[in-house]
Scaffold this motif. Sequence first.
Motif, short mmCIF file in Angstrom:
data_model
loop_
_atom_site.label_atom_id
_atom_site.label_comp_id
_atom_site.label_asym_id
_atom_site.label_seq_id
_atom_site.Cartn_x
_atom_site.Cartn_y
_atom_site.Cartn_z
N SER A 95 0.71 -1.32 0.05
CA SER A 95 -0.06 -0.08 -0.17
C SER A 95 0.85 1.15 0.05
CB SER A 95 -1.13 -0.02 1.20
OG SER A 95 -1.73 1.35 1.37
N ILE A 96 1.92 1.42 0.73
CA ILE A 96 2.81 2.43 0.70
C ILE A 96 3.48 2.55 -0.44
CG2 ILE A 96 5.05 3.54 1.73
CD1 ILE A 96 4.19 1.97 4.40
N LEU A 97 4.03 1.45 -1.16
CA LEU A 97 4.61 1.59 -2.32
C LEU A 97 3.43 2.11 -3.46
CD1 LEU A 97 6.94 0.98 -4.46
CD2 LEU A 97 6.00 -1.27 -4.60
N ALA A 98 2.48 1.72 -3.46
CA ALA A 98 1.23 2.24 -4.37
C ALA A 98 1.12 3.64 -4.03
CB ALA A 98 0.00 1.51 -4.26
N ALA A 99 1.02 4.18 -2.89
CA ALA A 99 1.01 5.64 -2.37
C ALA A 99 2.10 6.27 -3.21
CB ALA A 99 0.86 5.72 -1.01
N LEU A 100 3.46 5.83 -3.03
CA LEU A 100 4.48 6.45 -3.66
C LEU A 100 4.37 6.40 -5.22
CD1 LEU A 100 7.62 5.28 -1.41
CD2 LEU A 100 5.88 7.20 -0.96
N ARG A 101 3.91 5.51 -5.87
CA ARG A 101 3.90 5.37 -7.11
C ARG A 101 2.94 6.56 -7.61
NH1 ARG A 101 3.84 -1.06 -8.46
NH2 ARG A 101 6.09 -1.29 -8.67
N GLY A 102 2.08 6.90 -6.70
CA GLY A 102 1.07 7.93 -7.19
C GLY A 102 1.33 9.21 -7.13
N LEU A 103 2.64 9.39 -6.72
CA LEU A 103 3.32 10.51 -6.45
C LEU A 103 4.01 11.14 -7.80
CD1 LEU A 103 4.62 10.60 -3.03
CD2 LEU A 103 2.62 11.98 -3.95
N VAL A 104 4.48 10.01 -8.79
CA VAL A 104 5.08 10.46 -9.81
C VAL A 104 4.48 9.65 -11.01
CG1 VAL A 104 7.28 10.37 -8.51
CG2 VAL A 104 6.36 8.04 -9.18
N ALA A 105 3.19 9.00 -10.88
CA ALA A 105 2.63 8.36 -12.03
C ALA A 105 1.87 9.47 -13.03
CB ALA A 105 1.37 7.45 -11.60
#
Length: 265
Positions: free
Chosen positions: A249-259
């Motif tokens: 979930s944390i990884l998905a949130a981080l990806r959302g910052l740069v996606a």
Amino acid sequence: MTVAVAGVGAIGLELARRLDAGDGGLRLVAVSARDRAKAEAALAGFRAPPPLRPLAALAEADIVVEAMPAAAFDAVAEPAVAAGRIFVPASVGALLARPGLIQAARASGARILVPTGALLGLDAVRAAAEGPVESVTLETRKPPAGLAGAPYLREHGIRLEGLEAPTRIFAGNALEAARGFPANVNVAAALALAGIGPERTQVEIWADPTSTRNTHTIRVEAEAARFSMTIEGVPSAANPRTGRLTPLSILAALRGLVATLKVGS
């Protein structure tokens, strides 16, 4: 964006491992750990092992992820917020007792990004909370090992050894749950922050010896919708108090910052 991870336990190590494997727009630049020798051994197989840095030095990264015991929360959070970074806490319950941290972030230009963690449906809860909400409740059921060591159990003399049937061990609001079970129910804090606040969000915690999963059921009564959702998370082999879904979930949130494309509100 550069990422620093505080803690290389069940959550932090898995997150660091996946960042090291490569992800467009995100680069792991530092980690911090209480046991340096153990951390070095865990990081030895990385493609590009990150340096071990003091907690305060992690604030040199664009994004600081906290994945340590709640007692270390301030040592990670305060430098990151003061430096105007994006701060991502795994110990979400600690936020409920620190409203000043949010004010400090507003002053410094920092952002505090709370990941969904082991829950589901926070988008729906956030949307419903834009209008009148009658009630939000969370029922959490965990195997007894997933609740061991909680301060609430010690304070009330509750023993879980030898438990044979599902037993409710706590009922109260999310603020009380976060205080009594700081390593167990960060989901309650995330739900409260997404919805109607910690005082109005009601929580039940059950020790269930018949279950092998961490089960969370959300029920919402709102003007816009009535809904309930249940998720059964697989406990981490390294730490049964957390689930395997949390670092993802944390990884998905981080990806959302740069996606380029971000799905969900």
